[in-house]
Design a protein around this motif. Sequence first.
Motif, PDB file in Angstrom:
ATOM      1  N   PHE A   1       0.833  -1.203   0.000  1.00 54.31           N
ATOM      2  CA  PHE A   1       0.000   0.000   0.000  1.00 54.31           C
ATOM      3  C   PHE A   1       0.870   1.256   0.000  1.00 54.31           C
ATOM      4  CE2 PHE A   1      -4.015  -1.931   2.159  1.00 54.31           C
ATOM      5  CZ  PHE A   1      -4.337  -2.554   0.960  1.00 54.31           C
ATOM      6  N   ALA A   2       1.921   1.228   0.789  1.00 54.48           N
ATOM      7  CA  ALA A   2       2.795   2.402   0.885  1.00 54.48           C
ATOM      8  C   ALA A   2       3.481   2.697  -0.446  1.00 54.48           C
ATOM      9  CB  ALA A   2       3.836   2.187   1.986  1.00 54.48           C
ATOM     10  N   VAL A   3       4.054   1.688  -1.079  1.00 57.35           N
ATOM     11  CA  VAL A   3       4.783   1.940  -2.332  1.00 57.35           C
ATOM     12  C   VAL A   3       3.823   2.330  -3.453  1.00 57.35           C
ATOM     13  CG1 VAL A   3       6.682   0.423  -1.674  1.00 57.35           C
ATOM     14  CG2 VAL A   3       4.809  -0.502  -3.034  1.00 57.35           C
ATOM     15  N   MET A   4       2.581   1.842  -3.404  1.00 60.57           N
ATOM     16  CA  MET A   4       1.611   2.263  -4.411  1.00 60.57           C
ATOM     17  C   MET A   4       1.236   3.731  -4.215  1.00 60.57           C
ATOM     18  SD  MET A   4       1.147  -0.171  -6.544  1.00 60.57           S
ATOM     19  CE  MET A   4      -0.331   0.342  -7.416  1.00 60.57           C
ATOM     20  N   HIS A   5       1.116   4.160  -2.958  1.00 61.68           N
ATOM     21  CA  HIS A   5       0.900   5.589  -2.700  1.00 61.68           C
ATOM     22  C   HIS A   5       2.056   6.409  -3.259  1.00 61.68           C
ATOM     23  CE1 HIS A   5      -2.714   5.575  -0.370  1.00 61.68           C
ATOM     24  NE2 HIS A   5      -2.229   4.887   0.644  1.00 61.68           N
ATOM     25  N   LEU A   6       3.272   5.928  -3.050  1.00 62.31           N
ATOM     26  CA  LEU A   6       4.461   6.653  -3.501  1.00 62.31           C
ATOM     27  C   LEU A   6       4.477   6.779  -5.020  1.00 62.31           C
ATOM     28  CD1 LEU A   6       7.243   7.901  -3.125  1.00 62.31           C
ATOM     29  CD2 LEU A   6       8.196   5.601  -2.940  1.00 62.31           C
TER      30      LEU A   6
ATOM     31  N   ALA B   1      -2.465   4.198   8.666  1.00 61.30           N
ATOM     32  CA  ALA B   1      -2.009   5.333   7.861  1.00 61.30           C
ATOM     33  C   ALA B   1      -2.283   5.117   6.380  1.00 61.30           C
ATOM     34  CB  ALA B   1      -0.516   5.564   8.096  1.00 61.30           C
ATOM     35  N   THR B   2      -1.972   3.929   5.858  1.00 62.29           N
ATOM     36  CA  THR B   2      -2.151   3.686   4.429  1.00 62.29           C
ATOM     37  C   THR B   2      -3.620   3.602   4.057  1.00 62.29           C
ATOM     38  OG1 THR B   2      -1.928   1.294   4.793  1.00 62.29           O
ATOM     39  CG2 THR B   2       0.056   2.501   4.198  1.00 62.29           C
ATOM     40  N   VAL B   3      -4.405   2.895   4.868  1.00 62.11           N
ATOM     41  CA  VAL B   3      -5.837   2.791   4.580  1.00 62.11           C
ATOM     42  C   VAL B   3      -6.508   4.151   4.713  1.00 62.11           C
ATOM     43  CG1 VAL B   3      -8.018   1.796   5.377  1.00 62.11           C
ATOM     44  CG2 VAL B   3      -5.992   0.358   5.203  1.00 62.11           C
ATOM     45  N   GLY B   4      -6.038   4.937   5.683  1.00 62.03           N
ATOM     46  CA  GLY B   4      -6.591   6.279   5.847  1.00 62.03           C
ATOM     47  C   GLY B   4      -6.440   7.118   4.589  1.00 62.03           C
ATOM     48  N   GLU B   5      -5.304   6.987   3.925  1.00 65.29           N
ATOM     49  CA  GLU B   5      -5.102   7.733   2.678  1.00 65.29           C
ATOM     50  C   GLU B   5      -6.029   7.244   1.572  1.00 65.29           C
ATOM     51  OE1 GLU B   5      -1.374   9.236   1.119  1.00 65.29           O
ATOM     52  OE2 GLU B   5      -0.345   8.317   2.822  1.00 65.29           O
ATOM     53  N   TYR B   6      -6.246   5.940   1.502  1.00 58.64           N
ATOM     54  CA  TYR B   6      -7.162   5.421   0.485  1.00 58.64           C
ATOM     55  C   TYR B   6      -8.594   5.880   0.753  1.00 58.64           C
ATOM     56  CZ  TYR B   6      -3.688   2.430  -1.745  1.00 58.64           C
ATOM     57  OH  TYR B   6      -2.594   1.975  -2.433  1.00 58.64           O
ATOM     58  N   VAL B   7      -8.986   5.894   2.016  1.00 54.68           N
ATOM     59  CA  VAL B   7     -10.322   6.383   2.363  1.00 54.68           C
ATOM     60  C   VAL B   7     -10.450   7.861   2.015  1.00 54.68           C
ATOM     61  CG1 VAL B   7     -11.929   6.826   4.260  1.00 54.68           C
ATOM     62  CG2 VAL B   7     -10.690   4.650   4.160  1.00 54.68           C
ATOM     63  N   ALA B   8      -9.423   8.634   2.337  1.00 55.47           N
ATOM     64  CA  ALA B   8      -9.438  10.061   2.004  1.00 55.47           C
ATOM     65  C   ALA B   8      -9.519  10.258   0.491  1.00 55.47           C
ATOM     66  CB  ALA B   8      -8.184  10.736   2.558  1.00 55.47           C
ATOM     67  N   PHE B   9      -8.797   9.444  -0.253  1.00 57.56           N
ATOM     68  CA  PHE B   9      -8.841   9.499  -1.717  1.00 57.56           C
ATOM     69  C   PHE B   9     -10.263   9.253  -2.213  1.00 57.56           C
ATOM     70  CE2 PHE B   9      -8.157   6.881  -5.708  1.00 57.56           C
ATOM     71  CZ  PHE B   9      -8.024   7.982  -6.538  1.00 57.56           C
ATOM     72  N   THR B  10     -10.919   8.244  -1.658  1.00 58.47           N
ATOM     73  CA  THR B  10     -12.282   7.922  -2.062  1.00 58.47           C
ATOM     74  C   THR B  10     -13.240   9.063  -1.754  1.00 58.47           C
ATOM     75  OG1 THR B  10     -11.847   5.584  -1.630  1.00 58.47           O
ATOM     76  CG2 THR B  10     -14.152   6.245  -1.803  1.00 58.47           C
ATOM     77  N   LEU B  11     -13.017   9.744  -0.637  1.00 57.85           N
ATOM     78  CA  LEU B  11     -13.897  10.837  -0.214  1.00 57.85           C
ATOM     79  C   LEU B  11     -13.535  12.171  -0.846  1.00 57.85           C
ATOM     80  CD1 LEU B  11     -14.182   9.982   3.595  1.00 57.85           C
ATOM     81  CD2 LEU B  11     -15.823   9.455   1.776  1.00 57.85           C
ATOM     82  N   GLY B  12     -12.488  12.189  -1.679  1.00 61.01           N
ATOM     83  CA  GLY B  12     -12.089  13.431  -2.325  1.00 61.01           C
ATOM     84  C   GLY B  12     -11.141  14.274  -1.506  1.00 61.01           C
TER      85      GLY B  12
ATOM     86  N   ILE C   1     -13.932   6.886 -12.084  1.00 64.09           N
ATOM     87  CA  ILE C   1     -12.988   6.062 -12.837  1.00 64.09           C
ATOM     88  C   ILE C   1     -11.582   6.188 -12.261  1.00 64.09           C
ATOM     89  CG2 ILE C   1     -12.535   7.828 -14.599  1.00 64.09           C
ATOM     90  CD1 ILE C   1     -12.276   5.550 -16.617  1.00 64.09           C
ATOM     91  N   ALA C   2     -11.219   7.364 -11.743  1.00 58.45           N
ATOM     92  CA  ALA C   2      -9.901   7.525 -11.119  1.00 58.45           C
ATOM     93  C   ALA C   2      -9.789   6.654  -9.876  1.00 58.45           C
ATOM     94  CB  ALA C   2      -9.664   8.990 -10.764  1.00 58.45           C
ATOM     95  N   ILE C   3     -10.838   6.611  -9.071  1.00 56.82           N
ATOM     96  CA  ILE C   3     -10.832   5.810  -7.844  1.00 56.82           C
ATOM     97  C   ILE C   3     -10.790   4.325  -8.165  1.00 56.82           C
ATOM     98  CG2 ILE C   3     -12.211   5.160  -5.833  1.00 56.82           C
ATOM     99  CD1 ILE C   3     -13.242   8.093  -5.830  1.00 56.82           C
ATOM    100  N   LEU C   4     -11.652   3.888  -9.074  1.00 56.13           N
ATOM    101  CA  LEU C   4     -11.708   2.469  -9.420  1.00 56.13           C
ATOM    102  C   LEU C   4     -10.406   2.001 -10.064  1.00 56.13           C
ATOM    103  CD1 LEU C   4     -15.352   2.183 -10.799  1.00 56.13           C
ATOM    104  CD2 LEU C   4     -14.445   1.070  -8.750  1.00 56.13           C
ATOM    105  N   THR C   5      -9.828   2.835 -10.916  1.00 58.98           N
ATOM    106  CA  THR C   5      -8.567   2.464 -11.568  1.00 58.98           C
ATOM    107  C   THR C   5      -7.451   2.318 -10.541  1.00 58.98           C
ATOM    108  OG1 THR C   5      -9.203   3.565 -13.628  1.00 58.98           O
ATOM    109  CG2 THR C   5      -6.864   3.145 -13.290  1.00 58.98           C
ATOM    110  N   ALA C   6      -7.355   3.259  -9.626  1.00 61.52           N
ATOM    111  CA  ALA C   6      -6.307   3.188  -8.605  1.00 61.52           C
ATOM    112  C   ALA C   6      -6.452   1.919  -7.765  1.00 61.52           C
ATOM    113  CB  ALA C   6      -6.366   4.424  -7.717  1.00 61.52           C
ATOM    114  N   TYR C   7      -7.664   1.616  -7.332  1.00 59.73           N
ATOM    115  CA  TYR C   7      -7.884   0.426  -6.513  1.00 59.73           C
ATOM    116  C   TYR C   7      -7.617  -0.852  -7.310  1.00 59.73           C
ATOM    117  CZ  TYR C   7     -10.020   3.238  -2.802  1.00 59.73           C
ATOM    118  OH  TYR C   7     -10.237   4.127  -1.785  1.00 59.73           O
ATOM    119  N   SER C   8      -8.031  -0.859  -8.565  1.00 55.34           N
ATOM    120  CA  SER C   8      -7.838  -2.071  -9.374  1.00 55.34           C
ATOM    121  C   SER C   8      -6.360  -2.368  -9.571  1.00 55.34           C
ATOM    122  CB  SER C   8      -8.531  -1.911 -10.731  1.00 55.34           C
ATOM    123  OG  SER C   8      -7.894  -0.946 -11.547  1.00 55.34           O
TER     124      SER C   8
END
Length: 394
Positions: free
Chosen positions: A57-62, A169-180, A274-281
Amino acid sequence: MTTGRAGVLLRRPEQARPAFLELFFDLAFVLVFFQLSQHLLDQLSWTGTFQTLVLLFAVMHLWSATTRFLDAFDPRHPLVQLLIMPIILGTLVLAAATPEAFGRNGLVFAGAYATIRLVGLAMAVFFLHGHEAQASAVRLLFWVGMSTVPWIAGALLPVPARAALWMTATVGEYVAFTLGFPTPRLGRHGKRRQEIVVSEEHTAERYQQFFIVALGEPILVTGLTFGTGDFTADRSAATLVAFATTVLLWRIYIHRAGALLADAMTAARDPRPIAILTAYSYVIMVAGIVVVAVGDELVIQHPLGHTDPAWLPAILGGPALFLAGRATFEYAVFGRVSLPRVIGALALVALTPAMRPMPPLAVATAAALVLASVAVADAARTRRLPSEPPSPPR
């Protein structure tokens, strides 16, 4: 759109294609993915899997943050190239610390990660002054700053607490990403494209290139593992199956959706879904590829021996994860569920109990046959529907 204080540094519309600098940056992730697969191989347990997932998760954020930076800036400009070099070096340090990230190098890993993220975003905020994309960089900087606290705190605590804080920390960023990325005074991401993506073509091609870099991990592991022993018939057969599996992953990925991401982004009324779904996929697909590499090494080392129950999730779970991620990506581009991928993933899970008495080579062959059936289903759909325009979800 205003160009800001450093308009000369910004990427222009005619510069949609990725540059050599971006490919150079991706090279650091060859080592990152290798280290992740070796970390999982050395700790093939639920605890090891959880720890590897945190690091992934961390390296994907990076990667995503740096790609977003270079989506806005001209990678051919000498100053931009100079600014990216410390990020590449920091990524190498992070990769070197990965094997002992939950041991003696926890603070090195967390420090490198936090420094790369904070410095990169601070530079983006400075140079994007007056540009529409600056608000997006400020939101990201706010959330990365928030996540830095559990990263550093976790590095100073024992392993169980470290894993929990880092995952938070990593999941928090993904949740924040989903919420804009809701941020005080700035609110959330709007629907303006400049806040999500500057160039659809560039972003799509960067995802494609990153996937190929990730796919290099099973290729690397297959070659290195095969070369460490005798070239016997059983090990040669295992290597052939491992290579065939990688080829099938590539083939399933590029089928239609893999080549139409840019068109889907352009066609989307709201670019956020589409940005959210692509990132998660891509997170799910890359996780699957890392696990596939672990399975390849196990099968080549022990092709005809007893299959340890702990190996089955690697040999069968890696392809299943990849198919799940690829099904999510299919939905992001076409707005529909890809039944062959869903059925294939479920079939791999259902095969697990039946594969326990089988040797690793037989288990890997079964996984490859499931992937082959998905590729055949793709070919059949292409014959029925030669042309299928993207239709992303709204």
